[in-house]
Design an enzyme around this catalytic site. Structure first.
Site, PDB file in Angstrom:
ATOM      1  N   CYS A 113       0.828  -1.200   0.000  1.00  0.00           N
ATOM      2  CA  CYS A 113       0.000   0.000   0.000  1.00  0.00           C
ATOM      3  C   CYS A 113       0.867   1.257   0.000  1.00  0.00           C
ATOM      4  CB  CYS A 113      -0.937  -0.006   1.202  1.00  0.00           C
ATOM      5  SG  CYS A 113      -2.113   1.360   1.229  1.00  0.00           S
ATOM      6  N   CYS A 225       7.801   3.805   5.720  1.00  0.00           N
ATOM      7  CA  CYS A 225       6.893   3.529   4.619  1.00  0.00           C
ATOM      8  C   CYS A 225       7.624   3.198   3.319  1.00  0.00           C
ATOM      9  CB  CYS A 225       5.967   4.720   4.383  1.00  0.00           C
ATOM     10  SG  CYS A 225       6.845   6.235   3.968  1.00  0.00           S
TER      11      CYS A 225
END
Length: 230
Positions: A113, A225
């Site tokens: 994601c 991330c």
């Protein structure tokens, strides 16, 4: 490929920005998530007369309060923010096949994601740049203790990466932003200390570190991330 300049041990944030901009010999932009760090960097650059661009990644899942800070910065500094978005085909495929909250099911899914919503757009945002600026601080997390003031970003074409606030404490940062009445995310007063995508961010508890509210279901060493792979 640019050479990394020597940064004196007593260099200020503005010194680091100036050295990095001079060494880059080309366009340099701030990757802005509208955090206190990013707001402070914009203020420091403006104060020193340093020309930096600003870009932001709209993941499609940001908080309303984050957009409010973006609007306030545009109004205050009359700056242009270059927005980058994930490719809609990739987002549609992910949500059709895995649903809206697949990132909570496994680390692999969360990285998928983040790659779609952040890493791939970052690659486009960095194209043509000689360097980029981040608001990362060593105090943030165990994943950031080895930060350098200026480093080569080998994963993004060998451009320079500037981390001017690497040694700032959270107290120092808050004093700077508050003292100058700079725009702040309203969520900070609700216990949020590091703000990313809405589903992956929550307020922290007393005694927790600043990034404890990011991906709180994961171990601390996994809390990146992919934008700042080290």
């Amino acid at each position: 490929m640019n050479a990394v300049p020597e940064v004196p041990a007593n260099a200020t944030a503005q010194d680091i920005l100036r050295l990095g901009l001079e060494a880059a010999k080309g366009p340099v932009k701030l990757a802005c998530s509208f955090s206190l760090e990013d707001v402070a960097i914009i203020e420091l650059a403006k104060e020193a007369g340093l020309e930096i661009g600003v870009f932001a990644l709209d993941t499609g899942r940001l908080n309303e309060e984050t957009y409010e800070v973006a609007d306030a910065l545009t109004e205050r500094y009359r700056i242009q923010i270059d927005w980058y978005f994930p490719k809609h085909e990739a987002v549609e495929k992910l949500e059709r096949e895995k649903g809206l909250f697949s990132f909570r099911e496994s680390l692999e899914n969360r990285h998928e994601c983040c790659h779609i919503r952040k890493v791939e757009p970052l690659g486009r945002a960095l194209q043509g740049l000689a360097g980029w600026i981040t608001g990362m601080r060593r105090e943030h997390n165990v994943t950031r203790t080895d930060l350098k003031a200026i480093e080569l970003d080998q994963l993004n074409g060998g451009i320079l990466k500037l981390n001017p606030l690497l040694d700032w404490s959270e107290a120092q940062l808050l004093e700077f932003v508050t003292g100058r009445r700079l725009p702040q995310n309203r969520l900070l007063k609700q216990g949020y200390r590091s703000i990313g995508c809405a589903p992956c961010t929550r307020a922290v508890q007393p005694g927790e570190d600043a990034r404890a509210g990011r991906w709180w279901w994961e171990n601390p060493e996994h809390k990146e991330c992919g934008l700042h792979r080290r």
